[in-house]
Design an enzyme around this catalytic site. Structure first.
Site, PDB file in Angstrom:
ATOM      1  N   ARG A 669       2.910 -11.328  10.526  1.00 32.16           N
ATOM      2  CA  ARG A 669       2.505 -10.737  11.807  1.00 32.16           C
ATOM      3  C   ARG A 669       1.230 -11.440  12.227  1.00 32.16           C
ATOM      4  O   ARG A 669       0.144 -10.884  12.098  1.00 32.16           O
ATOM      5  CB  ARG A 669       2.245  -9.241  11.638  1.00 32.16           C
ATOM      6  CG  ARG A 669       3.500  -8.444  11.438  1.00 32.16           C
ATOM      7  CD  ARG A 669       3.257  -7.017  11.780  1.00 32.16           C
ATOM      8  NE  ARG A 669       2.467  -6.338  10.760  1.00 32.16           N
ATOM      9  CZ  ARG A 669       2.300  -5.018  10.742  1.00 32.16           C
ATOM     10  NH1 ARG A 669       2.834  -4.280  11.688  1.00 32.16           N
ATOM     11  NH2 ARG A 669       1.586  -4.456   9.802  1.00 32.16           N
ATOM     12  N   ASN A 720       7.008 -11.657  -2.495  1.00 30.86           N
ATOM     13  CA  ASN A 720       6.580 -10.607  -1.581  1.00 30.86           C
ATOM     14  C   ASN A 720       6.544  -9.293  -2.350  1.00 30.86           C
ATOM     15  O   ASN A 720       7.571  -8.702  -2.635  1.00 30.86           O
ATOM     16  CB  ASN A 720       7.563 -10.532  -0.422  1.00 30.86           C
ATOM     17  CG  ASN A 720       7.278  -9.350   0.473  1.00 30.86           C
ATOM     18  OD1 ASN A 720       6.162  -8.802   0.455  1.00 30.86           O
ATOM     19  ND2 ASN A 720       8.267  -8.946   1.247  1.00 30.86           N
ATOM     20  N   ASP A 741      -4.898  -2.622   5.789  1.00 31.92           N
ATOM     21  CA  ASP A 741      -3.660  -3.170   6.328  1.00 31.92           C
ATOM     22  C   ASP A 741      -3.989  -4.076   7.502  1.00 31.92           C
ATOM     23  O   ASP A 741      -5.018  -3.914   8.152  1.00 31.92           O
ATOM     24  CB  ASP A 741      -2.757  -2.029   6.812  1.00 31.92           C
ATOM     25  CG  ASP A 741      -2.123  -1.292   5.646  1.00 31.92           C
ATOM     26  OD1 ASP A 741      -2.209  -1.808   4.521  1.00 31.92           O
ATOM     27  OD2 ASP A 741      -1.563  -0.205   5.875  1.00 31.92           O
ATOM     28  N   ASP A 830       0.176   2.508  -2.801  1.00 35.23           N
ATOM     29  CA  ASP A 830      -1.038   3.297  -2.592  1.00 35.23           C
ATOM     30  C   ASP A 830      -1.015   4.586  -3.413  1.00 35.23           C
ATOM     31  O   ASP A 830      -2.037   5.010  -3.954  1.00 35.23           O
ATOM     32  CB  ASP A 830      -1.248   3.588  -1.107  1.00 35.23           C
ATOM     33  CG  ASP A 830       0.013   4.095  -0.431  1.00 35.23           C
ATOM     34  OD1 ASP A 830       1.078   4.138  -1.082  1.00 35.23           O
ATOM     35  OD2 ASP A 830      -0.067   4.453   0.749  1.00 35.23           O
ATOM     36  N   ARG A 873       8.884   8.062  -1.054  1.00 30.27           N
ATOM     37  CA  ARG A 873       7.570   8.465  -1.576  1.00 30.27           C
ATOM     38  C   ARG A 873       7.676   9.740  -2.440  1.00 30.27           C
ATOM     39  O   ARG A 873       6.979   9.862  -3.435  1.00 30.27           O
ATOM     40  CB  ARG A 873       6.565   8.611  -0.429  1.00 30.27           C
ATOM     41  CG  ARG A 873       6.147   7.218   0.092  1.00 30.27           C
ATOM     42  CD  ARG A 873       5.405   7.252   1.366  1.00 30.27           C
ATOM     43  NE  ARG A 873       3.956   7.337   1.262  1.00 30.27           N
ATOM     44  CZ  ARG A 873       3.141   6.344   0.949  1.00 30.27           C
ATOM     45  NH1 ARG A 873       3.643   5.166   0.640  1.00 30.27           N
ATOM     46  NH2 ARG A 873       1.846   6.509   0.920  1.00 30.27           N
TER      47      ARG A 873
END
Ligand code: NAG
Ligand code: NAG
Ligand code: NAG
Length: 916
Positions: A669, A720, A741, A830, A873
């Protein structure tokens, strides 16, 4: 005056007065100029025409009308001239007013320039003090540097020390040649090939294989025997074949003496005897080992040399890796049985004494039989079982007792069956052998480790027992050690412990087992670490991830984003004035082995690595920064303190100055990334930006990277993976990492505040958006929750500060299963980091500022909002709980704002931050 906002400032009053006075003056002037000539003129003309003051009394004179007309004309003329004069005066007044306004403006301008000059002066003062600090620090570093200690190369022929009278008297000081192991040597270890001595053929092949594999992966092993500090010989455990009887102790002695580096007395040698079975030979007892140390699971008291020999754990998992997922959960704390014991005595102590009392034993005891508590133990435990006050399971005979030493309680049945019983036990009794001379035995070792493995808290009866590595491991944190004489009080004691204490012990037991005993690699690591710690040599430094840089073109001059950099009138800190400053590294090399061995051995992650810095260093008292230890500190206002202005000019706090590194994970990006990087322009205390390029596709060639006046290091990754975010890149030179981020939007003041808060809570994750784990009552499991809530337990690492120490732990110490799950779901890294830090610290993260989200409002929705993301999650959380054996996350109900936030301040004071 405007700036005072309508307040009648002290400087405003004279101006108002002066304006009133001016009006008064001009009125007087007007009066004098206009009326005085009028009156004077009238008076003069009257005297003139009448010839005297008294003429008027005699009535009107001839020709009065004409005269009157003339008089009016005169008056008109006068009026005209006066009004002309008035106009002139008015013009003059306006001119003067204009002048006054101009002067006022100039005064304002002067004031402003004074302010800015003051600001400049402050900045200059900062620069000067920074330079002074740096100079002082440089001078401090310039103190005569100690050269490395002389590296004593041992003399081949001269063993150095006179040998002690008996090998029994061996201690490190008398039997160990320190000259082979300088503090800075790095602890090279030479391991003899088991094929090089014929004794090696008899060693259990599984033990041999596990040992050889562990040696291969150990970083201390050297091929060069001439530089080695320690020489390791694997001597057991032996496997008996009916066809070929074991060699005699004399044979082993002969072979040991023939070892090429034995050097007549075997100093700096370690004879390792690993047991896989509960019945293990203690053949070294009858071998004269000279000055070599022994590491084994079974020791007689007269054989064991405290501080020299090592009690090691049996090798339970020789080759197989234990599966952490099969370990039962740590909660509920209380299990079915309060305690359990299964065992059978092959031979009672008395009968064994009658047959062959150990020689020295009889001498010492002068014929007094030792108290044999075993009968009392059996009686008492059976009574507890029969009382049914608590559910307990005690069995003193079993179907198939395992072979064991005489006087020892034999293990019952198969390992799997024993583990099943232990999984249902809160406590597991370990009764030390009736023979008080047996200070350590493989059988007891196995009981201990089987209990730790499944979370039954060991209760060791017999306080004379030497538990493995007892010099370093504080066993009382994981096991209960009671003298046998207290057997009747045992039930009462065990019942009195609170759930909190029990869980802490179970957790500690799990840590010890996992770190020191669970695999054969750990067993070898621990043996070596124990010797290394005893001789105070630091561990090898932990690995850093070498950053492979992707070259990139900088060029685009970055602007400052007015919206994002706004902190009212305040500068957030020195930007251009502060040179890049890397955190000092490896200041505590010898602390861990010479001073703080307790923590290194008894707290995660254990003693195996040397970290460049940790978040756990003790802090100095405040006066130290002014008296004596003053380098590096940046006290606020030079120590006098202060509000906003002084605060923003210095870092203050309890620790020396430092900077932080931004680590930004990005995936294809480019524009989002460039904007993000540009927003970092002008951020104080920023050391460097590390962009983790998480894509196999390199950045486009024509991409112009913003020039933010700091290095931007773009690192290539092998694959990745979200785990790359937490790799301890060598390019990160500061302790503080700000992980963000690529699409995270944080204002500069928020970042600065986060940094300052982190500096005071260096062992925590400090960040912005909070999340929490919620209990799903229906499914009896955990859910991940991102709703607004008054309680939180996680802080997203898409915008958070943490210590680089946790990057090492995440990448190299945390169980691999967790990183695998992160890769499988491409999610949850995270959560994993929050689990890790809370597990290590037993503290929740810290949330700063009111912000609950950190992405820009107009940006396209991040993937974190679809259902599958949430679903994953939930799964991650429950999986991680399984791996840790409990839920490490802790709730917190407060967030952190800056000190003067929402405080009413007098005009001459400024807030620490305007908005937070
Ligand atoms: C040591 O040798 C003696 C005599 O051979 C023997 O009786 C004894 O059992 C041996 N001790 C050990 C611990 O092996
Ligand atoms: C501490 O250890 C590190 C890593 O091995 C080394 O680079 C450094 O020089 C050592 N410092 C001292 C004072 O020994
Ligand atoms: C968040 O709150 C909403 C509304 O209160 C509720 O419908 C939703 O289930 C909650 N989300 C989670 C993950 O609990």
């Amino acid at each position: 005056m405007q700036r005072n906002g309508g307040g009648v400032g002290a400087s405003g009053q004279p101006w108002v007065l002066r304006r009133v006075r001016l009006t008064w003056l001009s009125f007087m002037l007007f009066f004098i100029l206009v009326f005085f000539p009028l009156i004077a003129h009238y008076y003069l003309t009257t005297i003139d025409e009448a010839g005297g003051p008294d003429k008027r009394i005699f009535g009107p004179r001839p020709g009065g009308e004409l005269c009157e007309a003339k008089h009016v004309q005169d008056l008109c003329r006068i009026r005209e001239s006066v009004s002309e004069e008035l106009l002139q005066l008015e013009a003059k007044r306006q001119e003067l007013n204009g002048e006054i306004a101009r002067l006022n403006l100039r005064i304002e301008a002067c004031k402003r320039s004074i302010d800015s000059a003051k600001q400049d002066l402050l900045q200059l003062k900062n620069v000067i003090s920074q330079t002074e600090h740096s100079y002082k620090e440089l001078m401090a570093q310039n103190q005569p540097k100690l050269s490395l200690p002389v590296r004593l190369l041992p003399d081949k022929d001269d063993p150095g020390l006179p040998p002690p009278k008996s090998a029994r008297a061996c201690r490190l000081r008398s039997c160990f040649d320190y000259a082979r192991c300088p503090l800075t040597s790095g602890f090279p270890v030479y391991v003899y090939d088991t094929g090089s001595y014929s004794w090696g053929e008899y060693i259990d092949p599984l033990v041999k294989q596990a040992f050889v594999a562990s040696v291969k992966s150990n970083i201390y092993i050297t091929d060069n025997p001439s530089i080695a500090c320690l020489y390791v010989v694997l001597v057991g455990e032996l496997q008996e074949f009916p066809s070929s009887p074991l060699p005699s102790p004399a044979e082993l002695e002969k072979q040991l003496k023939a070892l090429p580096y034995w050097r007549s007395d075997g100093h700096n040698h370690l004879l390792v005897h690993l047991s896989r079975k509960s019945l293990t030979q203690n053949f070294l007892y009858n071998v004269s080992t000279g000055r070599a140390a022994m590491a084994q699971s079974t020791f007689l008291e007269q054989q064991y040399r405290e501080g020299f020999d090592l009690v090691v754990s049996p090798l339970v998992h020789a080759l197989s890796e234990p599966n952490f997922l099969e370990v039962p959960p740590q909660v509920p704390v209380k299990r079915k049985y309060l305690f359990t014991f299964q065992g059978e005595r092959v031979e009672s102590l008395r009968s064994s004494l009658q047959e062959s009392p150990p020689q020295s034993f009889e001498e010492e005891m002068e014929g007094d039989p030792p108290a044999d508590y075993d009968d009392r133990i059996i009686g008492t435990l059976k009574a507890v079982q029969d009382s049914h006050l608590d559910q307990v399971l005690v069995e003193f005979t079993c179907k198939n007792p395992q072979p064991s030493l005489a006087t020892e309680w034999a293990l019952c049945g198969e390992r799997e069956d024993r583990l099943e019983v232990l999984k249902a036990s809160t406590f597991a009794l370990v009764i030390s052998p009736g023979d008080g001379q047996l200070v350590a035995s493989a059988g007891c070792g196995m009981r201990l480790f089987e209990a730790l493995e499944v979370g039954a808290i060991p209760v060791v009866l017999g306080d004379h027992s030497r538990l493995p590595y007892h010099q370093h491991i504080r066993w009382s944190e994981a096991a209960i050690l009671v003298p046998k004489a207290r057997i009747t009080e045992l039930h009462f004691l065990l019942r009195s412990l609170s759930d909190n204490d029990l869980l802490a012990m179970r957790r500690q037991g799990r840590f010890l087992w996992e770190t020191y005993f669970s695999t054969s690699e750990n067993v070898l690591n621990t043996i070596l670490a124990s010797i290394r710690t005893s001789i105070q040599v630091p561990a090898a430094p932990i690995r850093e991830e070498p950053a492979q840089e992707i070259p990139h073109k900088a060029g685009k001059l970055a602007g400052t984003d007015a919206n994002l950099a706004d902190n009212g009138d305040l500068d957030l800190g020195p930007v251009e004035t502060e040179p890049p400053y890397a955190s000092p590294r490896f200041l505590r090399n010898f602390t861990y082995t010479a001073a703080d061995t307790y923590r290194t051995w008894n707290r995660a992650p254990g003693p195996f690595h040397l970290f460049p810095h940790t978040p756990l260093d003790p802090v100095l008292p405040s006066e130290a920064k002014f008296l004596g230890s003053g380098t590096g500190f940046r006290p606020i206002g030079g120590g006098t303190g202060g509000s906003g202005k002084e605060f923003q000019a210095a870092l203050g706090g309890n620790v020396p100055r430092e900077q932080f590194t931004v680590v930004m994970l990005t995936y294809e990006r480019e524009e989002v990334l460039m904007n993000s990087l540009e927003r970092l322009n002008g951020l104080p205390y920023l050391n460097k930006v590390v962009v983790v390029w998480n894509s196999p596709k390199p950045p486009s060639d024509d991409l112009l990277w913003p020039d933010i006046g700091l290095p931007i290091v773009v690192v290539r990754t092998e694959k990745n993976s979200l785990n790359n975010r937490f790799l301890p890149w060598d390019a990160v030179e500061t302790e503080a990492i700000l992980s963000i981020d690529d699409d995270a939007h944080l204002r500069h003041d928020e970042i600065m505040f986060g940094f300052r808060v982190w500096r005071e809570a260096r062992d925590r994750i400090v960040g912005f958006p909070g999340r929490f784990h919620a209990w799903d009552v229906n499914h009896q499991s955990w859910l991940y929750n991102s709703n607004y809530s008054c309680e939180l337990s996680m802080v997203l690492t898409g915008a958070a500060f943490f210590h680089k120490y946790y990057a090492y732990l995440y990448s190299y110490v945390m169980p691999q299963a967790i990183r695998d799950m992160v890769d499988e779901y491409i999610n949850c890294e995270d959560i994993a980091m929050n689990f890790l830090v809370s597990h290590i610290t037993r503290k929740p993260p810290i949330k700063v500022t009111s912000r609950w989200t950190f992405r820009c409002p107009g940006c396209p929705q991040a993937l974190s909002h679809d259902d599958s993301h949430f679903h994953e999650r939930h799964k991650c959380i429950n999986f991680f709980v399984k791996v840790y054996g409990y839920m490490p996350l802790l709730y917190t109900q407060f967030r952190v704002d800056s000190v003067l936030f929402k405080t009413r301040l007098p005009h001459d004071k400024t807030k620490c931050f305007k908005f937070i």
